[in-house]
Design a protein around this motif. Structure first.
Motif, short mmCIF file in Angstrom:
data_model
loop_
_atom_site.label_atom_id
_atom_site.label_comp_id
_atom_site.label_asym_id
_atom_site.label_seq_id
_atom_site.Cartn_x
_atom_site.Cartn_y
_atom_site.Cartn_z
N ARG A 536 53.17 14.92 -19.78
CA ARG A 536 53.92 15.49 -18.66
C ARG A 536 54.94 16.52 -19.13
N VAL A 537 55.58 16.22 -20.28
CA VAL A 537 56.59 17.14 -20.81
C VAL A 537 55.92 18.44 -21.25
N ILE A 538 54.85 18.32 -22.03
CA ILE A 538 54.19 19.51 -22.55
C ILE A 538 53.49 20.27 -21.43
N GLN A 539 52.98 19.54 -20.44
CA GLN A 539 52.31 20.21 -19.33
C GLN A 539 53.28 21.12 -18.59
N ALA A 540 54.51 20.63 -18.42
CA ALA A 540 55.53 21.46 -17.77
C ALA A 540 55.83 22.69 -18.60
N GLU A 541 55.88 22.51 -19.95
CA GLU A 541 56.12 23.65 -20.84
C GLU A 541 54.96 24.64 -20.76
N LEU A 542 53.74 24.11 -20.76
CA LEU A 542 52.56 24.99 -20.71
C LEU A 542 52.55 25.80 -19.41
N GLU A 543 52.92 25.16 -18.31
CA GLU A 543 52.95 25.88 -17.03
C GLU A 543 54.00 26.98 -17.05
N ALA A 544 55.13 26.69 -17.72
CA ALA A 544 56.17 27.73 -17.83
C ALA A 544 55.71 28.87 -18.71
N ILE A 545 55.02 28.53 -19.80
CA ILE A 545 54.53 29.55 -20.74
C ILE A 545 53.42 30.38 -20.09
N ALA A 546 52.60 29.72 -19.26
CA ALA A 546 51.47 30.41 -18.64
C ALA A 546 51.90 31.35 -17.52
N ALA A 547 53.14 31.20 -17.07
CA ALA A 547 53.61 32.06 -15.97
C ALA A 547 53.55 33.52 -16.40
N GLY A 548 52.87 34.31 -15.60
CA GLY A 548 52.74 35.73 -15.92
C GLY A 548 51.59 36.04 -16.85
#
Length: 622
Positions: A536-548
């Motif tokens: 869940r923690v990394i998924q949130a990070e991945l979603e933030a990184i994938a933005a744009g």
């Protein structure tokens, strides 16, 4: 038959011809350009070789004159000692060694440069070959072929230039001198005995080569089997098959032992026959010389000269069988290396390929058909678009073709029908280097180099500063774990990363991809090895990184892709549904069934999901 051409960089490169074995001369012609690049050194070495052999032939001639001078001088006279001849004898001996050392001094650069160039070319060529080639070939066999081929270059140059060619030059000089100064019998005996010796050696060596070849093949099979078994160490342990692997290895070793015994016994036969021919020739030569001295046609010095010539000739010829066998084997090994370098690249840049021009990074799978094997098609008319800056998830049962899409995007394979486009550019029309530079991936099965954690993260962008590596590690939530290790980022991860748990390896892979900073992201089951909390923690990070960034997510856990802009459902290699999470649930189709199935499974598991171990990387995992 195509030969060797010079690449644009000026280095010789093997012509892309079929992989059939070549003749010895064809193999030599492929090697010559690597040596001829240093033609001045080669010609100088040949000059030193001839100079050394002239000096060697001159030594017995001076010895003859010394013996004759002493035999004709009054007994006990110090003035009778031929000081000039003795000094000349010593100088000739010295010049022999001097010319030999000069030859090796200047030719060492030629040999090592050829080895360097071939090693680098074969390494680059292996990396240029398709994924299919590397999946079908055993790594142990490929590396063995390269190692043997490179050693074959050194063996071939060493034995031919330092043994065979000097012996031929010396033989020519000796026979010429015997013909010029003595009756024809001496030259005839040397020539006939040499012909018999060479013929016998070649015939027997060719006969016994089959034993040597079988020994080498069995050795290669044993080595490949051992490497394969050790690479799958954990699997062997899981199933308790250590004894099974040992029996399989022992069976190959037993065959190799039988062939090795036959090879040794045939060598004994070869050596015995060679010594018989040499002994007969020496006896005949000394008999003719003794008759000449008795008749007054020859002096004692002549007898010494003829005997010295024979000793000098037969000493190198004693090793002819070994030299011939080693040269033949070196040619075989070198031919295998050139055949490996002639393997055509299944995936190659088009002649007019241009760098990929990114304009947002949109991806389009345009009616893609694909099969790994013509007998079984994997994808059927797959058609969908990933809009620039959006996230598309691909889901479906195992074997539906999800991971194949990532491989086609990277152009590890080419489609058989349709197109894969990035910003409207067919991936087959752009350079592979620019294509892969634009895409970052976290694969399902993460394999790390047997290096440090820092090295593996920095591999995403070689040359990155340590602060950037640490920042990527923080984003992947592995920095704290690494900081607790005794060696920190200098901790070794072991073969294929076996000192790390699955979750730790996955986070290193995520950090590596983040450091690359690609325009397009591909997550192939990127969090599959993580526990629920870390996921869940990394998924949130991945979603933030994938933005744009344009992101393609290949997912098994549907809970990780509920926020995707688009979800594509594959089944049997076909797109069966497409839409958002809410739309697909409302449709009540394949995706809704998968969601319900996973929900029931997770509910029944109730927290029993595997938790990734925080294993110390300083100790191997059992």
């Amino acid at each position: 038959m195509r030969g060797v051409r010079l690449s644009r960089g000026g280095e010789p490169s093997a012509a892309p011809a079929p992989g059939e074995p070549r003749g010895d001369w064809s193999t030599l012609r492929l090697l010559l350009p690597y040596l001829w690049r240093y033609r001045r050194r080669v010609l100088f070495a040949l000059g030193c070789l001839i100079g050394a052999k002239l000096a060697i032939v001159g030594v017995p001639i001076l010895l003859k004159h010394i013996v004759d001078a002493l035999a004709q001088a009054p007994g006990g006279s110090l003035l009778a000692i031929p000081a000039g001849l003795i000094l000349g004898y010593g100088l000739l001996r010295l010049s022999t060694s001097l010319f030999t050392e000069l030859r090796e001094f200047f030719f060492a650069k030629v040999t090592q440069a050829a080895v360097h160039t071939l090693s680098l070319q074969s390494f680059r060529h292996l990396h240029s070959l398709s994924l299919r080639f590397h999946l079908e070939r055993r790594t142990g066999s490929v590396t063995r072929e390269i190692d043997h081929g490179i050693r074959g270059v050194t063996t071939l140059i060493s034995f031919s230039l330092y043994s065979i060619l000097p012996t031929l030059v010396e033989l020519t000089l000796v026979i010429g001198y015997l013909l010029w100064h003595y009756e024809i019998w001496f030259a005839a005996i040397v020539a006939v005995s040499l012909a018999l010796y060479v013929t016998f050696t070649f015939v027997v060596t060719n006969w016994r080569t089959k034993f040597r070849r079988q020994v080498n093949e069995l050795d290669a099979r044993a080595s490949s089997s051992a490497v394969d078994s050790l690479l799958n160490f954990e699997t062997v342990k899981y199933f308790g098959n250590e004894e099974f692997e040992a029996r399989r290895y022992d069976a190959t070793l037993a065959e190799s032992e039988t062939m090795a015994i036959k090879s040794q016994q045939s060598l004994n036969l070869l050596n015995s026959g060679q010594q018989l021919i040499i002994a007969t020739a020496v006896t005949l030569i000394l008999w003719r010389a003794a008759l000449g001295v008795q008749a007054g046609a020859m002096t004692i010095g002549d007898l010494v000269l003829v005997n010295a010539f024979l000793i000098q000739l037969w000493i190198p010829l004693n090793f002819l069988g070994v030299l011939y066998r080693e040269i033949k084997q070196a040619l075989v090994d070198l031919d295998r290396l050139f055949r490996l370098m002639r393997v055509n690249r299944e995936i190659a840049d088009a002649p007019d390929a241009q760098p990929l021009q990114l304009r947002g990074g949109s991806i389009r799978f345009d009616h893609v058909d694909f099969s790994y094997d013509p007998r079984r098609q994997v994808l059927f008319g797959v058609d969908f678009t990933v809009a620039a800056g959006s996230t598309t998830a691909v889901v479906g049962p195992t074997g539906s073709g999800k991971s194949t899409l990532a491989r086609l995007l990277f152009r590890f394979y080419d489609v058989q029908g349709g197109r894969v486009l990035i910003d409207g550019q067919d991936v087959r029309d752009v350079t592979q280097q620019s294509l892969r530079a634009a895409i970052g991936t976290v694969p399902q099965d993460t394999v790390l180099f047997n290096e440090t954690i820092g090295y593996n993260i920095a591999y995403g962008r070689p040359g990155a500063a340590s602060d950037e590596v640490i920042a990527a590690a923080r984003a992947a939530h592995i920095h704290e774990f690494v900081s607790r290790l005794p060696d920190g980022y200098d901790s070794m991860v072991g073969e294929r990363g076996l000192k790390l748990s699955g979750g730790e390896k996955q986070r290193v892979a995520i950090a590596r991809t983040l450091l690359k900073q690609p325009a397009i992201l591909v997550f192939d089951e990127a969090t599959s090895a993580l526990d629920s909390k870390t996921e869940r923690v990394i998924q949130a990070e991945l979603e933030a990184i994938a933005a744009g960034r344009t992101t393609l997510v290949i997912a098994h856990r549907l809970s990780t892709i509920v926020n995707a802009d688009q979800i594509v459902v594959l089944d049997g290699g076909r797109v069966v549904e497409r839409g958002t999470h809410a739309q697909l649930l409302a449709a009540g189709g394949a995706y809704a069934r998968l969601w319900a199935l996973q929900a029931r499974h997770e509910s029944s598991a109730s927290g029993a999901e595997p938790v990734g171990r925080e294993a110390e990387v300083t100790e191997p995992r059992a």
